[in-house]
Design a protein around this motif. Structure first.
Motif, short mmCIF file in Angstrom:
data_model
loop_
_atom_site.label_atom_id
_atom_site.label_comp_id
_atom_site.label_asym_id
_atom_site.label_seq_id
_atom_site.Cartn_x
_atom_site.Cartn_y
_atom_site.Cartn_z
N GLU A 81 0.91 -1.01 0.43
CA GLU A 81 0.36 0.00 0.10
C GLU A 81 1.01 1.37 -0.10
OE1 GLU A 81 -3.47 0.41 2.36
OE2 GLU A 81 -3.63 2.02 2.86
N ARG A 82 0.78 2.30 -0.81
CA ARG A 82 2.15 3.30 -1.22
C ARG A 82 1.11 4.24 -0.85
NH1 ARG A 82 6.62 2.01 -3.83
NH2 ARG A 82 6.53 3.90 -1.94
N MET A 83 -0.73 4.27 -1.14
CA MET A 83 -1.28 5.67 -0.50
C MET A 83 -2.68 5.29 -0.36
SD MET A 83 -0.60 8.20 -3.53
CE MET A 83 -0.87 9.45 -2.94
N ARG A 106 -2.26 0.90 -4.59
CA ARG A 106 -0.86 -0.83 -3.83
C ARG A 106 -0.30 -1.12 -5.07
NH1 ARG A 106 -6.08 -3.51 -2.45
NH2 ARG A 106 -6.18 -3.17 -0.02
N GLN A 107 0.84 -0.71 -4.51
CA GLN A 107 2.08 -1.22 -5.87
C GLN A 107 1.96 -2.28 -6.00
OE1 GLN A 107 5.89 -0.18 -5.63
NE2 GLN A 107 6.64 -1.44 -5.70
N LEU A 146 1.28 9.82 1.39
CA LEU A 146 2.18 8.48 0.43
C LEU A 146 2.90 8.04 1.67
CD1 LEU A 146 3.04 7.99 -2.12
CD2 LEU A 146 4.94 9.94 -2.30
N ASP A 147 2.69 6.46 1.57
CA ASP A 147 3.78 5.66 2.40
C ASP A 147 3.16 6.44 3.79
OD1 ASP A 147 4.96 4.35 0.39
OD2 ASP A 147 6.87 6.15 0.05
N ARG A 162 7.32 12.33 -7.16
CA ARG A 162 6.84 10.80 -6.78
C ARG A 162 5.45 10.30 -7.31
NH1 ARG A 162 8.09 10.63 0.10
NH2 ARG A 162 7.62 8.82 -0.36
N GLU A 250 6.65 6.31 -6.84
CA GLU A 250 6.56 5.37 -6.99
C GLU A 250 4.33 5.38 -7.06
OE1 GLU A 250 7.43 7.35 -2.80
OE2 GLU A 250 8.94 7.62 -3.69
N VAL A 251 4.03 5.93 -7.55
CA VAL A 251 2.97 6.50 -8.12
C VAL A 251 2.97 6.75 -9.77
CG1 VAL A 251 0.35 6.64 -7.10
CG2 VAL A 251 1.60 6.32 -5.89
N ALA A 281 2.94 2.01 -8.52
CA ALA A 281 1.49 1.77 -7.83
C ALA A 281 0.32 2.54 -9.07
CB ALA A 281 1.05 2.67 -6.39
#
Lengths: 334, 348
Positions: A81-83, A106-107, A146-147, A162, A250-251, A281
């Motif tokens: 889960e990234r965000m 999620r990534q 985010l994270d 990001r 990352e997203v 993600a």
């Protein structure tokens, strides 16, 4: 309702609507045996990625091409889960366009936001990298992290590196193909730090890698210095994806990335999205239900600013729990 | 995936079956008032072409009869006859100097003002005031600007821009001062063209840059300004035309002398602080209504002036209506290292 005093944010978890599925742990694709039907409860998302939703979706909407995509999509090995979007409200002026939406990003999976025009999908997407801030009169309530770190507290340009975004219209800059990607790679000048311009020799490997990831390099390898505006629509969009990927986000947010493209370019980009989801993600907004079926692992259906239903793709297209979702997926409105 | 999306190839219909699509609407079917307006548009258009053509042809015939290559390379003389009054090298140099100075000031300033108005525009009251100011300058007669310039540049603290008499009074006349006021003539054109260009850049292009983590100023510098370079070039070229064609500022702020008169000191600086003339003031001087009264010289100089303006107009047309993107290719090509430059079809 005053836009400056949004209502108290409510979490989806406490929402009265029982059809909204709680964000839960994701089962890696391919780790479970295929369960093609699962109207009761939450079908294993792994089956969605592997083979489940396409057949169901096709049955529900008459799609004929989804099966081909579903069988060629590589399984995502793991999800992170990234965000997290928690109780987000968004307004333009005094008009609320997103109401109390909570979702995980999620990534390892593709999250598709579907819904009719004006349902708030794009606004929600744009709020994830704070692009809504550039619209006059936009206001927001709720928490987006985010994270684990709230995006409000982050430096906005660092955040957007990001959380990268690709738009509906291919929009290459009026530069060469190489410069389009290199522009993204060149870091913003930070106050108090000496500006250092990276040479072409330094940047070229990263440019080439980004173009390769977007599946464009082979087509433009000999023409890197040619104007990007001369590429075809599909190539331009892949260049935009390459540009977005170059900053190693990352997203990746995709706002109807194929709506202006021909079917062949669309297929190429969909394949790319499916492949990229292991590393990044991905959140995609689409009007095209068949496309959502082909690429998405989880789907969120929004209507008039509300999140009506969220769940694995198989459930959303095969056995939606909410009547409005059933009507939308079945083509009653939209 | 791609297999399912690949269309089957179909044989094209035979050429004989193809017919050209034509609009079905004809003027004959329009209401009378619309037909009359349509004809009026035609008549006005043709009338303008005839007027422009008449000017060009008249000056061409007159000019070719009197223009000689030697006139372009000799300075004006002191003689009272056609044979002894020399050429117009100094006015040509003066024209080029003044145009360069004016546009060097107006270009960057105009672009900066347009970017601020178009992309920032805060506080709104100040933006409105600046817009009004630019509109006022655009509408002001150049002779008014010239008089204002003379008053302003005659102040002692601006003496370094021109010459000072033995008694200590500041002349206020020089290429510097004339160039500064000339830049006001070009400024509204540059601002207008740049703002127009910025307004035409779709919002999603800006957002694409912001979405890559780029600051607004980086987006303006690296994305927006390169996108609208044709608009800027068009505005700059129109501004140049305005500067080249003006006479009032030359007469009042440059002295409208036949020769370039240096102010002393370093060679280049001496000329810029000194007085001089341009082709327009030369034409005025030698016209039948002027002090020189040598019509042949006036026609020849006017012909050269007209050629310069036509060349500038052609350049504007080329830059603003270049559908094949030649300008972009030219810029892209100029950025390439020389060893990568080729002479194939993609390079101008």
């Amino acid at each position: 309702m005053s836009p400056t005093r949004p209502p108290r944010a409510r979490r989806i978890a406490g929402h009265a609507n029982p059809t909204v599925v709680e964000p839960g742990p994701f089962t890696p694709a391919g780790s479970l045996p295929g369960r093609a039907t699962g109207p009761e409860g939450d079908p294993a998302p792994g089956t969605v990625a592997a083979n489940g939703h396409a057949a169901q979706g096709a049955a529900a909407t008459g799609a004929t091409t989804a099966g081909a995509v579903a069988t060629t999509r590589p399984p995502a090995s793991a999800t992170i889960e990234r965000m997290s979007i928690e109780g987000v409200w968004l307004a333009y002026g005094d008009r609320w366009v997103v109401r109390d939406v909570s979702l995980p990003v999620r990534q390892g999976e593709v999250l598709a936001l579907i819904g009719a025009s004006g349902s708030g999908k794009t606004t929600l997407l744009r709020s994830l990298n704070r692009l809504t801030e550039i619209t006059d009169g936009a206001t927001r309530a709720g928490r987006i992290a985010l994270d684990g770190e709230e995006i409000e507290t982050m430096e906005v340009n660092a955040l957007r590196r990001r959380i990268s975004m690709v738009f509906q219209q291919p929009n290459p800059f009026p530069m060469s193909i190489y410069e389009n990607v290199a522009y993204a790679l060149r870091e913003e000048h930070a106050p108090g730090r000496r500006r250092r311009r990276r040479s072409r020799r330094e940047l070229e490997p990263e440019v080439v890698a980004a173009l390769r990831r977007a599946g464009l390099y082979e087509e433009v390898a000999a023409d890197l210095d040619h104007p990007a505006l001369r590429l075809s629509g599909g190539q331009q969009q892949r260049l935009c994806i390459a540009r977005g990927l170059a900053v190693k986000p990352e997203v990746l947010l995709l706002d109807e990335p194929c709506s202006a493209l021909d079917p062949i370019s669309t297929a190429t980009i969909e394949q790319l999205i499916v492949e990229l989801r292991c590393d990044v993600a991905i959140v995609i907004v689409t009007h095209n239900l068949q496309q959502a079926m082909r690429v998405a692992d989880h789907v969120a259906f929004m209507h008039l600013g509300e999140l009506v239903e969220y769940g694995p793709s198989a459930q959303m297209f095969g056995a939606p729990r909410n009547q409005r979702t059933r009507d939308y997926v079945g083509g009653v409105f939209g | 995936m791609s297999a399912s999306a690949t269309p089957e190839s179909l044989p094209a219909p035979p050429a004989s079956a193809l017919r050209r699509e034509r609009p079905r609407d004809s003027v004959g079917s329009w209401p009378l008032i619309d037909r009359a307006a349509y004809l009026l548009c035609w008549a006005v258009g043709i009338g303008l072409c005839v007027a422009a053509g008449a000017i060009v042809v008249f000056m061409l015939v007159k000019g070719i009869a009197y223009v000689r290559p030697s006139l372009l390379f000799t300075s004006p003389g002191v003689g009272a006859t056609q044979a002894t009054s020399g050429g117009f090298l100094d006015p040509i140099v003066g024209t080029l100097l003044l145009a360069a100075l004016g546009i060097l000031i107006a270009g960057p300033l105009g672009v900066a003002v347009a970017v601020w108005l178009g992309e920032y525009g805060r506080p709104a009251a100040l933006a409105r005031a600046v817009e009004s100011g630019i509109e006022m300058i655009a509408g002001a007669p150049s002779v008014v600007l010239a008089i204002f310039g003379l008053l302003m540049f005659s102040r002692p603290f601006l003496a370094f821009l021109s010459q000072t008499s033995a008694g200590g009074s500041v002349f206020g006349r020089s290429f510097f001062t004339a160039g500064a006021m000339m830049s006001l003539l070009a400024l509204p054109l540059v601002v207008g063209a740049t703002r127009e260009g910025l307004a035409q850049v779709p919002g999603h292009v800006r957002e694409a840059s912001y979405a890559l983590g780029k600051a607004k100023i980086t987006t303006i510098r690296k994305v927006l300004l390169p996108s609208i370079r044709r608009s800027i070039a068009g505005g700059v070229t129109l501004g140049l035309g305005r500067i080249i064609g003006d006479t009032a500022i030359v007469v009042i702020l440059l002295g409208a002398t036949l020769h370039l008169e240096g102010a002393g000191g370093a060679p280049g600086l001496s000329t810029l602080r000194g007085t001089g003339g341009t082709l327009t003031s030369y034409v005025k001087y030698f016209s039948p209504a002027g002090e020189g009264n040598q019509a042949e010289k006036a026609y020849a100089a006017a012909f050269v002036l007209l050629l310069m303006v036509i060349a500038l107009n052609a350049l504007v047309t080329r830059l603003t209506h270049d559908r094949r993107g030649m300008f972009e290719r030219m810029i892209a090509w100029s950025w390439l290292p020389f060893w990568q430059r080729t002479t194939n079809e993609d390079s101008p």
